[in-house]
Design a protein around this motif. Structure first.
Motif, PDB file in Angstrom:
ATOM      1  N   LEU B  88       0.996  -1.447   0.065  1.00  0.00           N
ATOM      2  CA  LEU B  88      -0.239  -0.048  -0.192  1.00  0.00           C
ATOM      3  C   LEU B  88       1.246   1.428  -0.025  1.00  0.00           C
ATOM      4  CD1 LEU B  88      -2.189  -1.211   2.332  1.00  0.00           C
ATOM      5  CD2 LEU B  88      -3.037  -1.329   0.025  1.00  0.00           C
ATOM      6  N   ALA B  89       1.559   0.699  -0.240  1.00  0.00           N
ATOM      7  CA  ALA B  89       2.884   2.097   0.102  1.00  0.00           C
ATOM      8  C   ALA B  89       2.691   3.306  -0.889  1.00  0.00           C
ATOM      9  CB  ALA B  89       4.716   1.939  -1.179  1.00  0.00           C
ATOM     10  N   ARG B  90       1.808   3.240  -2.454  1.00  0.00           N
ATOM     11  CA  ARG B  90       0.910   4.366  -3.049  1.00  0.00           C
ATOM     12  C   ARG B  90       0.132   5.318  -2.608  1.00  0.00           C
ATOM     13  NH1 ARG B  90       2.489   1.081  -6.252  1.00  0.00           N
ATOM     14  NH2 ARG B  90       0.584   0.027  -6.943  1.00  0.00           N
ATOM     15  N   MET B  91      -0.356   4.698  -1.382  1.00  0.00           N
ATOM     16  CA  MET B  91      -1.464   4.779  -0.778  1.00  0.00           C
ATOM     17  C   MET B  91      -1.565   6.009   0.120  1.00  0.00           C
ATOM     18  SD  MET B  91      -4.433   2.953  -2.228  1.00  0.00           S
ATOM     19  CE  MET B  91      -5.279   3.126  -0.046  1.00  0.00           C
ATOM     20  N   VAL B  92      -2.046   7.163   0.200  1.00  0.00           N
ATOM     21  CA  VAL B  92      -1.613   8.549   1.037  1.00  0.00           C
ATOM     22  C   VAL B  92      -2.398   8.218   2.134  1.00  0.00           C
ATOM     23  CG1 VAL B  92       0.347   9.255  -0.638  1.00  0.00           C
ATOM     24  CG2 VAL B  92      -2.608  10.130  -1.094  1.00  0.00           C
ATOM     25  N   PRO B  93      -2.356   8.609   3.233  1.00  0.00           N
ATOM     26  CA  PRO B  93      -3.849   9.419   4.162  1.00  0.00           C
ATOM     27  C   PRO B  93      -4.129  10.112   3.742  1.00  0.00           C
ATOM     28  CG  PRO B  93      -1.158   8.550   5.166  1.00  0.00           C
ATOM     29  CD  PRO B  93      -1.312   8.816   4.039  1.00  0.00           C
ATOM     30  N   SER B  94      -5.740  10.355   4.052  1.00  0.00           N
ATOM     31  CA  SER B  94      -5.609  11.780   3.148  1.00  0.00           C
ATOM     32  C   SER B  94      -7.176  12.256   5.114  1.00  0.00           C
ATOM     33  CB  SER B  94      -6.673  11.158   2.217  1.00  0.00           C
ATOM     34  OG  SER B  94      -7.591  10.482   2.654  1.00  0.00           O
ATOM     35  N   LYS B  95      -7.248  11.398   5.443  1.00  0.00           N
ATOM     36  CA  LYS B  95      -8.270  11.871   6.701  1.00  0.00           C
ATOM     37  C   LYS B  95      -8.009  10.918   7.613  1.00  0.00           C
ATOM     38  CE  LYS B  95     -13.311  12.770   7.388  1.00  0.00           C
ATOM     39  NZ  LYS B  95     -14.867  12.345   6.978  1.00  0.00           N
ATOM     40  N   ALA B  96      -8.456  11.182   8.682  1.00  0.00           N
ATOM     41  CA  ALA B  96      -7.822  11.091  10.249  1.00  0.00           C
ATOM     42  C   ALA B  96      -9.027  11.125  11.095  1.00  0.00           C
ATOM     43  CB  ALA B  96      -7.113  10.866  10.739  1.00  0.00           C
ATOM     44  N   VAL B  97      -9.485  10.488  12.088  1.00  0.00           N
ATOM     45  CA  VAL B  97     -10.400  11.523  12.711  1.00  0.00           C
ATOM     46  C   VAL B  97     -10.229   9.968  13.886  1.00  0.00           C
ATOM     47  CG1 VAL B  97     -13.363  11.149  13.608  1.00  0.00           C
ATOM     48  CG2 VAL B  97     -12.293  11.693  11.166  1.00  0.00           C
ATOM     49  N   ASN B  98     -10.439  11.118  15.301  1.00  0.00           N
ATOM     50  CA  ASN B  98     -10.279  10.428  16.475  1.00  0.00           C
ATOM     51  C   ASN B  98     -11.624  10.940  17.839  1.00  0.00           C
ATOM     52  OD1 ASN B  98      -7.028  11.307  16.972  1.00  0.00           O
ATOM     53  ND2 ASN B  98      -7.989   9.212  16.423  1.00  0.00           N
ATOM     54  N   LEU B  99     -13.145   9.683  17.187  1.00  0.00           N
ATOM     55  CA  LEU B  99     -13.738  10.245  18.127  1.00  0.00           C
ATOM     56  C   LEU B  99     -13.760  10.056  18.890  1.00  0.00           C
ATOM     57  CD1 LEU B  99     -16.646  10.904  17.915  1.00  0.00           C
ATOM     58  CD2 LEU B  99     -17.725   8.839  16.358  1.00  0.00           C
ATOM     59  N   LEU B 100     -14.106  11.009  20.774  1.00  0.00           N
ATOM     60  CA  LEU B 100     -13.811  10.503  21.988  1.00  0.00           C
ATOM     61  C   LEU B 100     -15.722  10.211  21.856  1.00  0.00           C
ATOM     62  CD1 LEU B 100     -13.794  10.169  24.533  1.00  0.00           C
ATOM     63  CD2 LEU B 100     -13.402  12.792  24.772  1.00  0.00           C
ATOM     64  N   TYR B 101     -16.289   8.875  22.185  1.00  0.00           N
ATOM     65  CA  TYR B 101     -17.438   8.503  22.572  1.00  0.00           C
ATOM     66  C   TYR B 101     -17.757   8.186  24.047  1.00  0.00           C
ATOM     67  CZ  TYR B 101     -16.892   3.448  22.454  1.00  0.00           C
ATOM     68  OH  TYR B 101     -16.454   2.147  22.792  1.00  0.00           O
ATOM     69  N   ALA B 102     -17.155   7.884  24.583  1.00  0.00           N
ATOM     70  CA  ALA B 102     -17.381   7.822  25.731  1.00  0.00           C
ATOM     71  C   ALA B 102     -15.870   8.257  27.379  1.00  0.00           C
ATOM     72  CB  ALA B 102     -17.944   6.200  26.296  1.00  0.00           C
ATOM     73  N   ALA B 103     -16.735   9.013  28.545  1.00  0.00           N
ATOM     74  CA  ALA B 103     -15.281   9.177  29.269  1.00  0.00           C
ATOM     75  C   ALA B 103     -16.432   8.442  30.449  1.00  0.00           C
ATOM     76  CB  ALA B 103     -14.874  10.220  28.822  1.00  0.00           C
ATOM     77  N   SER B 104     -15.345   7.726  31.310  1.00  0.00           N
ATOM     78  CA  SER B 104     -16.150   7.303  32.674  1.00  0.00           C
ATOM     79  C   SER B 104     -15.107   7.169  33.868  1.00  0.00           C
ATOM     80  CB  SER B 104     -16.650   5.526  32.820  1.00  0.00           C
ATOM     81  OG  SER B 104     -15.314   5.081  32.678  1.00  0.00           O
ATOM     82  N   ASP B 105     -15.738   7.820  34.999  1.00  0.00           N
ATOM     83  CA  ASP B 105     -14.396   8.191  36.207  1.00  0.00           C
ATOM     84  C   ASP B 105     -14.544   7.146  36.326  1.00  0.00           C
ATOM     85  OD1 ASP B 105     -14.616  10.242  38.958  1.00  0.00           O
ATOM     86  OD2 ASP B 105     -13.415   8.838  38.737  1.00  0.00           O
ATOM     87  N   GLY B 106     -13.470   5.969  36.945  1.00  0.00           N
ATOM     88  CA  GLY B 106     -12.836   5.187  37.829  1.00  0.00           C
ATOM     89  C   GLY B 106     -12.632   4.668  38.889  1.00  0.00           C
ATOM     90  N   GLY B 107     -12.954   6.172  39.868  1.00  0.00           N
ATOM     91  CA  GLY B 107     -12.171   6.667  41.195  1.00  0.00           C
ATOM     92  C   GLY B 107     -11.790   6.681  41.358  1.00  0.00           C
ATOM     93  N   ILE B 108     -11.477   6.962  42.223  1.00  0.00           N
ATOM     94  CA  ILE B 108      -9.514   6.971  43.398  1.00  0.00           C
ATOM     95  C   ILE B 108      -9.141   5.480  43.989  1.00  0.00           C
ATOM     96  CG2 ILE B 108      -8.234   7.589  45.239  1.00  0.00           C
ATOM     97  CD1 ILE B 108      -9.267   9.792  43.197  1.00  0.00           C
ATOM     98  N   VAL B 109      -7.830   5.016  43.521  1.00  0.00           N
ATOM     99  CA  VAL B 109      -6.919   3.771  43.230  1.00  0.00           C
ATOM    100  C   VAL B 109      -6.238   4.085  44.206  1.00  0.00           C
ATOM    101  CG1 VAL B 109      -7.986   3.058  41.152  1.00  0.00           C
ATOM    102  CG2 VAL B 109      -5.616   3.896  40.742  1.00  0.00           C
ATOM    103  N   ARG B 110      -5.173   3.260  44.545  1.00  0.00           N
ATOM    104  CA  ARG B 110      -4.181   2.700  45.332  1.00  0.00           C
ATOM    105  C   ARG B 110      -2.882   2.636  44.695  1.00  0.00           C
ATOM    106  NH1 ARG B 110      -3.417   6.538  49.854  1.00  0.00           N
ATOM    107  NH2 ARG B 110      -5.854   7.208  51.088  1.00  0.00           N
ATOM    108  N   PHE B 111      -1.987   3.359  44.476  1.00  0.00           N
ATOM    109  CA  PHE B 111      -0.541   1.889  43.822  1.00  0.00           C
ATOM    110  C   PHE B 111       0.402   1.249  45.162  1.00  0.00           C
ATOM    111  CE2 PHE B 111      -0.675   3.471  39.679  1.00  0.00           C
ATOM    112  CZ  PHE B 111      -1.449   4.577  39.747  1.00  0.00           C
ATOM    113  N   ALA B 112       1.071   0.272  44.864  1.00  0.00           N
ATOM    114  CA  ALA B 112       1.418   0.056  45.929  1.00  0.00           C
ATOM    115  C   ALA B 112       2.739   0.673  47.002  1.00  0.00           C
ATOM    116  CB  ALA B 112       2.740  -1.406  45.458  1.00  0.00           C
ATOM    117  N   ASP B 113       3.074   1.871  46.249  1.00  0.00           N
ATOM    118  CA  ASP B 113       3.899   2.515  47.055  1.00  0.00           C
ATOM    119  C   ASP B 113       2.838   3.020  47.806  1.00  0.00           C
ATOM    120  OD1 ASP B 113       4.405   5.176  44.951  1.00  0.00           O
ATOM    121  OD2 ASP B 113       2.580   4.810  45.587  1.00  0.00           O
TER     122      ASP B 113
END
Lengths: 177, 156
Positions: B88-113
């Motif tokens: 596909l070397a001759r195919m050139v990128p013509s359009k790129a879309v990043n659609l954010l469709y959901a965002a969620s809060d997972g709450g507070i977490v604590r790491f090992a430290d």
């Protein structure tokens, strides 16, 4: 001894057939540059989608070139399309290699060929330089084999008449005083 | 054709059509040498490519700890570009879309430290379209992508 690569065979194929196919493309385009564009697109179309189809590759390519040229013409205005498809072969670029001897005769033939009606000229080019049969020509230009043969005959008659006139040779038909 | 035109036909056949310009012939040579028979290759190639790209994107998002806003700029992923296959070397990128469709809060977490962080999960659909400049072919690849962030939390 090294084996021929696909690139080598493809290059050889282009070297052998490219000039004749470019001449064919010139029949339906406005300039040598347009003919190159058409030939390239037709090559790509053929190589990707048609090269394994049954039948003569040259005949398939001829059809592909004609179709691509008409697609290009449709992108232009209707007036430009008529000029590019139905008129004389435009552009100053010569159609044939010019030999050291007989250059004038080549120029006369080329001029006579350019003045043929397009439907006759395309049949002559397909028959003489593409070595297509009348059946293949008929499929390429979209007519019956008999019509293709008739156009070829009319074209040769017209060419002979023009060439005889330009070389001041007596025509076969006697003229009345 | 009858013998009537044999001489004329012979004379016409002796004319040699003008040769191709060397650079044009070379261009055609390159075109044919690539042998872009894409149909069979693409059938298996794109699912594999999509899976690889999705894995790279998700893994990259998982290890990214810097705080960012919920909307990211719409740029083609470098993972796609680097994973692009040769046919596909001759195919050139013509359009790129990043659609954010959901965002969620997972709450507070604590790491090992015992450091605290807020877990945020963002879900995208990435669509990238390639186009062949010499033809009418285009190709669109759509891949789901999750990004998980851990935002440092400071208690006062």
């Amino acid at each position: 001894m090294s084996e021929a690569t696909p690139h080598d065979s493809w290059s050889n194929w282009i070297r052998d057939h490219g000039p004749r196919l470019l001449l064919l493309a010139r029949q339906w385009t406005r300039s040598a540059a347009d003919a190159e564009d058409v030939l390239q697109d037709a090559f790509v179309r053929f190589w990707r989608h048609q090269r394994e189809l049954p039948g003569s590759p040259l005949a398939l390519l001829a059809t592909s070139i004609r179709r691509t040229a008409f697609d290009l013409a449709r992108q232009r205005t209707r007036r430009e399309m008529r000029e590019s498809v139905a008129g004389e072969i435009p552009g100053p670029e010569p159609l044939f290699e010019v030999p050291l001897e007989g250059a004038e005769r080549v120029a006369e033939i080329e001029q006579a060929l350019r003045q043929l009606p397009s439907e006759q000229r395309e049949v002559v080019v397909l028959k003489i330089w593409q070595e297509c049969t009348f059946d293949e020509i008929a499929r390429t230009v979209g007519c019956s084999p008999n019509t293709a043969a008739s156009r070829y005959r009319y074209a040769l008659q017209a060419l002979r008449k023009r060439l005889n006139r330009e070389t001041n040779l007596p025509s076969k038909a006697p003229s009345h005083v | 054709m009858s013998d009537e035109f044999t001489d004329l036909e012979t004379e016409l056949k002796q004319l040699r059509p003008r040769g191709l310009r060397p650079e044009f012939a070379a261009g055609l040579g390159r075109e044919g040498a690539v042998r872009p028979r894409r149909t069979a290759e693409v059938v298996w190639l794109w699912p594999v490519l999509g899976a690889v790209a999705a894995f790279v994107l998700v893994a990259g998002g998982w290890h990214q700890f810097s705080p960012v806003g919920p909307v990211r700029p719409s740029t083609p992923s470098s993972a796609f570009a680097s994973a692009r296959p040769e046919p596909l070397a001759r195919m050139v990128p013509s359009k790129a879309v990043n659609l954010l469709y959901a965002a969620s809060d997972g709450g507070i977490v604590r790491f090992a430290d015992q450091t605290a962080a807020r877990k945020v999960r963002l879900q995208y659909v990435d669509s990238i379209t390639w186009r062949d400049p010499s033809g009418r072919t285009s190709l669109q690849c759509t891949v789901p992508r999750d990004e998980v962030y851990f935002l440092p939390v400071t208690a006062y």
